[in-house]
Design a protein around this motif. Structure first.
Motif, PDB file in Angstrom:
ATOM      1  N   LYS A  11      -1.011  53.981 -35.524  1.00  0.00           N
ATOM      2  CA  LYS A  11      -1.884  52.989 -34.682  1.00  0.00           C
ATOM      3  C   LYS A  11      -1.380  51.900 -34.463  1.00  0.00           C
ATOM      4  O   LYS A  11      -1.170  51.333 -33.340  1.00  0.00           O
ATOM      5  CB  LYS A  11      -3.470  52.813 -34.831  1.00  0.00           C
ATOM      6  N   VAL A  12      -1.030  51.011 -35.396  1.00  0.00           N
ATOM      7  CA  VAL A  12      -0.333  49.664 -35.403  1.00  0.00           C
ATOM      8  C   VAL A  12       0.955  49.815 -34.740  1.00  0.00           C
ATOM      9  O   VAL A  12       1.114  48.902 -33.780  1.00  0.00           O
ATOM     10  CB  VAL A  12      -0.154  49.317 -36.915  1.00  0.00           C
ATOM     11  N   VAL A  13       1.515  50.742 -34.680  1.00  0.00           N
ATOM     12  CA  VAL A  13       2.953  50.982 -34.170  1.00  0.00           C
ATOM     13  C   VAL A  13       2.673  51.066 -32.804  1.00  0.00           C
ATOM     14  O   VAL A  13       3.341  50.713 -31.867  1.00  0.00           O
ATOM     15  CB  VAL A  13       3.718  51.996 -34.803  1.00  0.00           C
ATOM     16  N   ASP A  14       1.777  52.253 -32.519  1.00  0.00           N
ATOM     17  CA  ASP A  14       1.455  52.585 -31.136  1.00  0.00           C
ATOM     18  C   ASP A  14       0.949  51.052 -30.391  1.00  0.00           C
ATOM     19  O   ASP A  14       1.304  50.913 -29.264  1.00  0.00           O
ATOM     20  CB  ASP A  14       0.355  53.293 -30.999  1.00  0.00           C
ATOM     21  N   ILE A  15       0.238  50.350 -30.869  1.00  0.00           N
ATOM     22  CA  ILE A  15      -0.578  49.032 -30.152  1.00  0.00           C
ATOM     23  C   ILE A  15       0.961  48.143 -29.863  1.00  0.00           C
ATOM     24  O   ILE A  15       0.719  47.652 -28.639  1.00  0.00           O
ATOM     25  CB  ILE A  15      -1.118  48.328 -31.288  1.00  0.00           C
ATOM     26  N   LEU A  16       1.758  48.096 -30.635  1.00  0.00           N
ATOM     27  CA  LEU A  16       2.857  47.151 -30.550  1.00  0.00           C
ATOM     28  C   LEU A  16       3.652  47.542 -29.614  1.00  0.00           C
ATOM     29  O   LEU A  16       4.349  47.075 -28.695  1.00  0.00           O
ATOM     30  CB  LEU A  16       3.622  46.803 -31.586  1.00  0.00           C
ATOM     31  N   LEU A  17       4.003  49.006 -29.603  1.00  0.00           N
ATOM     32  CA  LEU A  17       4.844  49.820 -28.581  1.00  0.00           C
ATOM     33  C   LEU A  17       4.270  49.847 -27.164  1.00  0.00           C
ATOM     34  O   LEU A  17       4.968  49.658 -26.291  1.00  0.00           O
ATOM     35  CB  LEU A  17       5.292  51.224 -29.055  1.00  0.00           C
ATOM     36  N   LYS A  18       2.828  49.801 -27.406  1.00  0.00           N
ATOM     37  CA  LYS A  18       2.195  49.997 -25.721  1.00  0.00           C
ATOM     38  C   LYS A  18       2.367  48.544 -24.963  1.00  0.00           C
ATOM     39  O   LYS A  18       2.695  48.591 -23.877  1.00  0.00           O
ATOM     40  CB  LYS A  18       0.611  50.126 -26.307  1.00  0.00           C
ATOM     41  N   TYR A  30      -3.652  43.699 -21.755  1.00  0.00           N
ATOM     42  CA  TYR A  30      -5.076  43.284 -22.033  1.00  0.00           C
ATOM     43  C   TYR A  30      -5.330  44.149 -23.208  1.00  0.00           C
ATOM     44  O   TYR A  30      -5.093  45.359 -23.119  1.00  0.00           O
ATOM     45  CB  TYR A  30      -5.934  43.666 -20.727  1.00  0.00           C
ATOM     46  N   PRO A  31      -5.990  43.679 -24.241  1.00  0.00           N
ATOM     47  CA  PRO A  31      -6.647  44.339 -25.447  1.00  0.00           C
ATOM     48  C   PRO A  31      -7.302  45.290 -25.237  1.00  0.00           C
ATOM     49  O   PRO A  31      -7.049  46.549 -25.532  1.00  0.00           O
ATOM     50  CB  PRO A  31      -7.170  43.226 -25.998  1.00  0.00           C
ATOM     51  N   LEU A  32      -8.310  45.344 -23.883  1.00  0.00           N
ATOM     52  CA  LEU A  32      -9.117  46.376 -23.919  1.00  0.00           C
ATOM     53  C   LEU A  32      -8.192  47.256 -23.150  1.00  0.00           C
ATOM     54  O   LEU A  32      -8.869  48.736 -23.396  1.00  0.00           O
ATOM     55  CB  LEU A  32     -10.257  45.809 -22.684  1.00  0.00           C
ATOM     56  N   LYS A  33      -7.664  47.497 -22.250  1.00  0.00           N
ATOM     57  CA  LYS A  33      -6.736  48.477 -21.831  1.00  0.00           C
ATOM     58  C   LYS A  33      -5.873  49.234 -22.755  1.00  0.00           C
ATOM     59  O   LYS A  33      -5.793  50.401 -22.845  1.00  0.00           O
ATOM     60  CB  LYS A  33      -5.621  48.036 -20.481  1.00  0.00           C
ATOM     61  N   ILE A  34      -5.369  48.270 -23.695  1.00  0.00           N
ATOM     62  CA  ILE A  34      -4.681  48.819 -24.855  1.00  0.00           C
ATOM     63  C   ILE A  34      -5.505  49.674 -25.779  1.00  0.00           C
ATOM     64  O   ILE A  34      -5.033  50.818 -26.115  1.00  0.00           O
ATOM     65  CB  ILE A  34      -3.973  47.708 -25.766  1.00  0.00           C
ATOM     66  N   SER A  35      -6.597  49.277 -25.845  1.00  0.00           N
ATOM     67  CA  SER A  35      -7.598  49.893 -26.806  1.00  0.00           C
ATOM     68  C   SER A  35      -7.763  51.377 -26.001  1.00  0.00           C
ATOM     69  O   SER A  35      -7.788  52.336 -26.744  1.00  0.00           O
ATOM     70  CB  SER A  35      -8.855  49.334 -26.816  1.00  0.00           C
ATOM     71  N   LYS A  36      -7.843  51.288 -24.822  1.00  0.00           N
ATOM     72  CA  LYS A  36      -8.331  52.624 -24.267  1.00  0.00           C
ATOM     73  C   LYS A  36      -7.139  53.521 -24.199  1.00  0.00           C
ATOM     74  O   LYS A  36      -7.308  54.864 -24.477  1.00  0.00           O
ATOM     75  CB  LYS A  36      -8.777  52.543 -22.864  1.00  0.00           C
ATOM     76  N   SER A  43     -12.573  46.509 -31.668  1.00  0.00           N
ATOM     77  CA  SER A  43     -12.634  45.693 -32.627  1.00  0.00           C
ATOM     78  C   SER A  43     -11.225  45.890 -33.469  1.00  0.00           C
ATOM     79  O   SER A  43     -10.871  45.075 -34.083  1.00  0.00           O
ATOM     80  CB  SER A  43     -13.741  46.099 -33.371  1.00  0.00           C
ATOM     81  N   TYR A  44     -10.717  47.518 -33.601  1.00  0.00           N
ATOM     82  CA  TYR A  44      -9.805  47.261 -34.573  1.00  0.00           C
ATOM     83  C   TYR A  44      -8.379  46.715 -33.667  1.00  0.00           C
ATOM     84  O   TYR A  44      -7.554  46.219 -34.416  1.00  0.00           O
ATOM     85  CB  TYR A  44      -9.337  48.952 -34.680  1.00  0.00           C
ATOM     86  N   ILE A  45      -8.284  46.954 -32.465  1.00  0.00           N
ATOM     87  CA  ILE A  45      -7.232  46.393 -31.608  1.00  0.00           C
ATOM     88  C   ILE A  45      -7.387  44.924 -31.907  1.00  0.00           C
ATOM     89  O   ILE A  45      -6.049  44.479 -32.134  1.00  0.00           O
ATOM     90  CB  ILE A  45      -7.301  46.842 -30.045  1.00  0.00           C
TER      91      ILE A  45
END
Length: 153
Positions: A11-18, A30-36, A43-45
């Motif tokens: 998940k951490v890698v996916d967030i950075l790659l997203k 946007y964090p909310l879009k990344i979360s989705k 909250s985790y994002i």
């Protein structure tokens, strides 16, 4: 367990790659879009993004009521390296090793009077290697299969 999951906290890698993917498409992350998109709670994002920002991998900014993020130069370099590593870890290393052994053995046979009983088991192994998702292994296995077929003629 895949090597990718073993070496990289998914998940951490996916967030950075997203973030990298969104920036490369010319859009603003946007964090909310990344979360989705990565399938994790906001909250985790938010927690992960705070850690990224603390370590100077991203910068964030409030635009109206929305928070935007962007990679720093170092963050972009890390994301690109992770992207390359993720691709590298998708390779089928077991199939690559088997292929190298088979290739070496076939090369040692080349030019000698080879019996069908020797070639057929090798051919079966090479054909099994073509069932991998690793395209490079598939291509080399096909080439080795052709060589073995020539030996049978």
């Amino acid at each position: 367990m895949s090597l990718e999951k073993m070496f990289l906290h998914e998940k951490v890698v996916d967030i950075l790659l997203k973030i990298l993917e969104v920036e490369k498409s010319g859009k603003v992350p946007y964090p909310l879009k990344i979360s989705k998109e990565v399938g994790s709670p906001y909250s985790y994002i938010s927690k992960v993004l705070s850690e990224f920002e603390k370590h100077a991998l991203i910068e964030s900014e409030m635009k109206g009521r929305k928070r935007t993020v962007k990679l720093t130069e170092d963050g972009r370099r890390v994301a690109e390296l992770l992207q390359k590593l993720k691709e590298e870890l998708k390779k089928d290393f077991v199939a690559r090793k088997k292929l190298a052994i088979l290739n070496s053995f076939v090369q040692s046979l080349n030019g000698s009077n080879v019996k069908e009983e020797t070639v057929l088991p090798l051919l079966a192994e090479v054909r099994n290697l073509k069932n991998t998702d690793d395209l490079e292994v598939k291509e080399k296995a096909e080439s080795l299969e052709k060589s073995l077929m020539e030996m049978l003629k």
